[in-house]
Design an enzyme around this catalytic site. Structure first.
Site, PDB file in Angstrom:
ATOM      1  CB  THR A  18      69.071  29.896  71.578  1.00 18.24           C
ATOM      2  OG1 THR A  18      68.963  29.143  72.638  1.00 18.24           O
ATOM      3  CG2 THR A  18      68.510  29.098  70.433  1.00 18.24           C
ATOM      4  CB  SER A 263      63.126  32.220  83.561  1.00 12.75           C
ATOM      5  OG  SER A 263      63.817  33.395  82.772  1.00 12.75           O
ATOM      6  CE  LYS A 264      68.306  29.638  77.069  1.00  8.54           C
ATOM      7  NZ  LYS A 264      67.877  29.406  75.442  1.00  8.54           N
ATOM      8  NE  ARG A 265      62.937  35.704  79.681  1.00 12.33           N
ATOM      9  CZ  ARG A 265      62.535  34.592  79.127  1.00 12.33           C
ATOM     10  NH1 ARG A 265      63.250  34.374  78.133  1.00 12.33           N
ATOM     11  NH2 ARG A 265      61.476  33.866  79.575  1.00 12.33           N
ATOM     12  CG  ASP A 266      65.181  34.401  86.608  1.00 14.17           C
ATOM     13  OD1 ASP A 266      64.639  35.283  86.596  1.00 14.17           O
ATOM     14  OD2 ASP A 266      64.671  33.150  87.083  1.00 14.17           O
TER      15      ASP A 266
END
Ligand code: GLU
Ligand code: ZN
Length: 496
Positions: A18, A263-266
Site C-alpha cells: 500500500t 509516520s508513513k506520511r512524514d
C-alpha cells in the site's frame, strides 16, 4: 530441554503493498535479513495483499524494486518461488477458507451474528459499568434456534476466534517476558461476513504453514501477538504447520520530528525519495541499522557484511529510536567518500542520465571524463544526486549551458568580467592544457600581475566555466572541460 536439533531458522518479511514503501519497512526488512543471514537461515518475502481496497499492483512493483535496490536477496518469495508458495496472499484464498472451516469444526472459532450497532451498544454499556470494552462472547454458545433466527432474518455471520480464558505470556526476544490477561484480549474476527479473511487469520496461518521460526516486527504489532499465539495453538491442534509457534521480537518505535512516532506520511519516511536523492543503499541501511541496534560502543560506520557478521538480537534496544536525517546524510557521505572513484563514476551515471546530461549509451569519452571527475567530487557530495549540479557543466550541450543567475549577478559584475577578459588572454596562448599549466598561467596573470586576492580572481572564472560558485576544483575543471570549450565559455560570459 530436549535433544532434538533446533529447526532451521526461517524469518519472513511480509509487507502490504500500500502506498510508497517507507523507512520503517526497510528497517524491519534489514533486521530480519541481517538476523537470518547471520544464522544461515532462510529469508522469506511474503506479500500481504488481501486488502483489495488499499493494495495496488504499482505498490507491489515498487516494493520489489526497492528491495532489490537496497540489495536484499530473498530465498523464497515473489519471482524466486519456493516450497511454500505462492507467496502472495491474494493467491492463497483457498488455503484460508479451508483453515477457517477447520477452526470452526474444531470449535476453536465460531460464527458471530452480532451487528456493528449491537457491538457498539454493548461496548458502551461495558464502559459505563467500568468493564473493559471489546467483544463479550455473546455468540460463543448460540443454540440452533438462535442461529436459525439470525439466518432467517438475513444475517451473515463473521468467523470469530475463541480466545482461551487464560493469561498469555511470552518471552519477547527484545523486551523479555510479557503477559496479557485474557480480559484484555477478547475474541476477534478472522473472516468477514462476506467471506473475506483478515490479517488476523492470514498472517499467522502463513507463518505456520511457511514454518516461520522468528518474527521480528515493529512494536506497533505487539498487541496482536497474544492473539496470534492463541491462534497458533489452535492451528497446531488442527494440524496446520509444524505445531511450534515462532519466537517474537518487537523492534523499537522510530520517532520523527517533535518526538512523535515517524509516520508513513512524514516526508522523511519515503524510501523512494532517498533513492531519488542518490543515497547509497549501504549508506541508508547503515543508518537504519542504528535505529534500534548497535554494532559496538562509539561505532557508527559499518558495511552490511559487517552487520551480518555481528548481528544478534540481544543488541537490539527496546527504547524508541530517533530518526535524524542529518545523521543519515552524514553516514551516507562517509560511505560515498570511501568508494573507489570508478565506482562513484558508475553510480553517478544513472543520475546524470536521468537529468538528461548523459544519453542511454555512455561514450568512452564521457566515461573517461566521469572517471576523472569522480575523485574530485566524492569528497564534496552527501548524495549521488548532487553530482548533477556539480558536474553538469562538463556534459551539458554547449548551447544549453547557462550560468546560475544569482551567481552571475554576484560574481560577474564589471570587476568580475575584467577578470574573465584577463583570464581569456592568459589562457589563449597555452600549448599544454593541464591543471598545472592552467593554474600557473592564471596565478601569474590575476594574482601576480593584477594583485587580486585568490577569491576575487578565481570566483568569476569558476562561475563562467562551471555556471556555479560551487564546483569541483577550478583548474581540474578547466582541464577536463578542454581548452576550446573553456575559452568559449569565458568569451560567452563577457558577451552576455
Ligand atoms: N502485513 C503486515 C504489515 O505490513 C505484517 C505485520 C507482521 O509483521 O506481522 O503491517
Ligand atoms: Zn456475536
Amino acid at each position: 530441554m530436549t535433544d532434538a536439533p533446533a529447526p532451521p531458522v526461517r524469518v519472513r518479511f511480509c509487507p502490504s503493498p500500500t502506498g510508497n514503501p517507507h523507512v520503517g519497512l526497510a528497517r524491519t526488512a534489514l533486521f530480519n535479513w541481517a538476523f537470518v543471514r547471520h544464522l544461515g537461515g532462510t529469508f522469506v518475502f511474503r506479500i500481504e495483499d488481501t486488502d483489495a481496497s488499499r493494495d495496488s499492483l504499482e505498490s507491489y512493483d515498487t516494493l520489489l524494486d526497492v528491495m532489490r535496490w537496497l540489495g536484499f536477496d530473498w530465498d523464497e518469495g515473489p519471482e524466486v518461488g519456493g516450497p511454500f508458495g505462492p507467496y502472495r496472499q491474494s493467491e492463497r484464498y483457498d488455503v484460508y477458507a479451508d483453515v477457517a472451516r477447520r477452526l470452526l469444526e474444531a470449535g476453536r472459532a465460531y460464527h458471530c451474528y452480532c451487528s456493528q450497532l449491537e457491538l457498539e451498544e454493548r461496548n458502551d454499556q461495558a464502559r459505563a459499568a467500568g468493564r473493559p470494552p471489546g467483544y463479550d462472547g455473546h455468540c460463543r454458545q448460540l443454540t440452533a434456534e438462535q442461529v436459525a433466527d439470525y439466518e432467517v432474518g438475513g444475517r451473515r455471520p463473521v468467523v470469530r476466534f475463541r480466545m482461551p480464558d487464560s493469561t498469555i505470556t511470552f518471552d519477547d526476544l527484545v523486551r523479555g517476558v510479557i503477559s496479557f490477561g485474557s480480559e484484555h484480549v477478547p475474541d476477534y474476527v478472522l473472516v468477514r461476513a462476506n467471506g473475506h479473511p483478515l490479517y488476523t487469520l492470514v498472517n499467522p496461518v502463513d507463518d505456520a504453514l511457511m514454518e516461520i521460526t522468528h518474527v521480528l516486527r515493529g512494536e506497533d504489532l505487539l498487541s496482536s501477538t497474544p492473539r496470534q499465539l492463541a491462534l497458533y495453538d489452535a492451528l497446531a491442534e488442527i494440524g496446520v504447520g509444524s505445531g511450534q509457534a515462532p519466537r517474537f521480537g518487537h523492534l523499537p518505535y522510530v520517532m520523527g520530528q517533535g518526538n512523535k512516532k515517524l509516520s508513513k506520511r512524514d516526508p522523511e519516511s519515503n524510501l523512494l525519495a532517498y533513492r531519488d536523492r542518490g543515497f547509497l543503499p549501504e549508506g541508508l541501511l547503515n543508518y537504519l541499522a542504528l535505529l534500534g541496534w548497535s554494532i559496538a560502543e562509539d561505532r557508527d560506520i559499518f558495511s552490511m557484511e559487517e552487520m551480518v557478521a555481528a548481528f544478534t538480537i540481544d543488541r537490539v534496544n527496546p527504547n524508541p529510536a530517533r530518526f535524524d536525517l542529518k545523521k543519515c546524510e552524514a553516514i551516507n557521505a562517509t560511505h560515498l567518500r570511501a568508494l573507489p572513484a570508478a565506482e562513484v563514476a558508475t553510480r553517478v551515471a544513472p543520475y546524470l542520465q536521468k537529468a538528461g546530461l548523459l544519453g542511454d549509451e555512455v561514450s568512452s569519452d564521457e566515461l573517461a571524463t566521469l572517471n576523472a571527475v569522480a575523485p574530485l567530487i566524492s569528497e564534496r557530495m552527501t548524495t549521488l544526486g548532487e553530482a548533477v549540479e556539480m558536474v553538469g557543466f562538463l556534459f551539458v550541450v554547449d548551447d544549453d549551458f547557462a550560468v546560475d543567475p544569482d551567481d552571475a549577478a554576484k560574481l560577474l559584475d564589471s570587476a568580475g568580467l575584467d577578470v574573465i577578459r584577463v583570464s581569456y588572454d592568459a589562457l589563449t596562448p597555452l600549448e599544454t592544457w593541464d591543471t598545472v599549466t592552467i593554474e600557473a598561467a592564471l596565478r601569474t596573470a590575476l594574482i601576480g600581475e593584477r594583485g587580486l586576492k585568490p577569491r576575487n580572481a578565481f570566483g568569476p572564472v569558476r562561475v563562467a566555466i562551471t555556471g556555479r560558485r560551487i564546483s569541483p576544483p577550478l583548474f581540474e575543471s578547466l582541464e577536463l572541460l578542454g581548452k576550446e570549450r573553456s575559452l568559449a565559455r569565458l568569451a560567452a560570459a563577457v558577451a552576455a
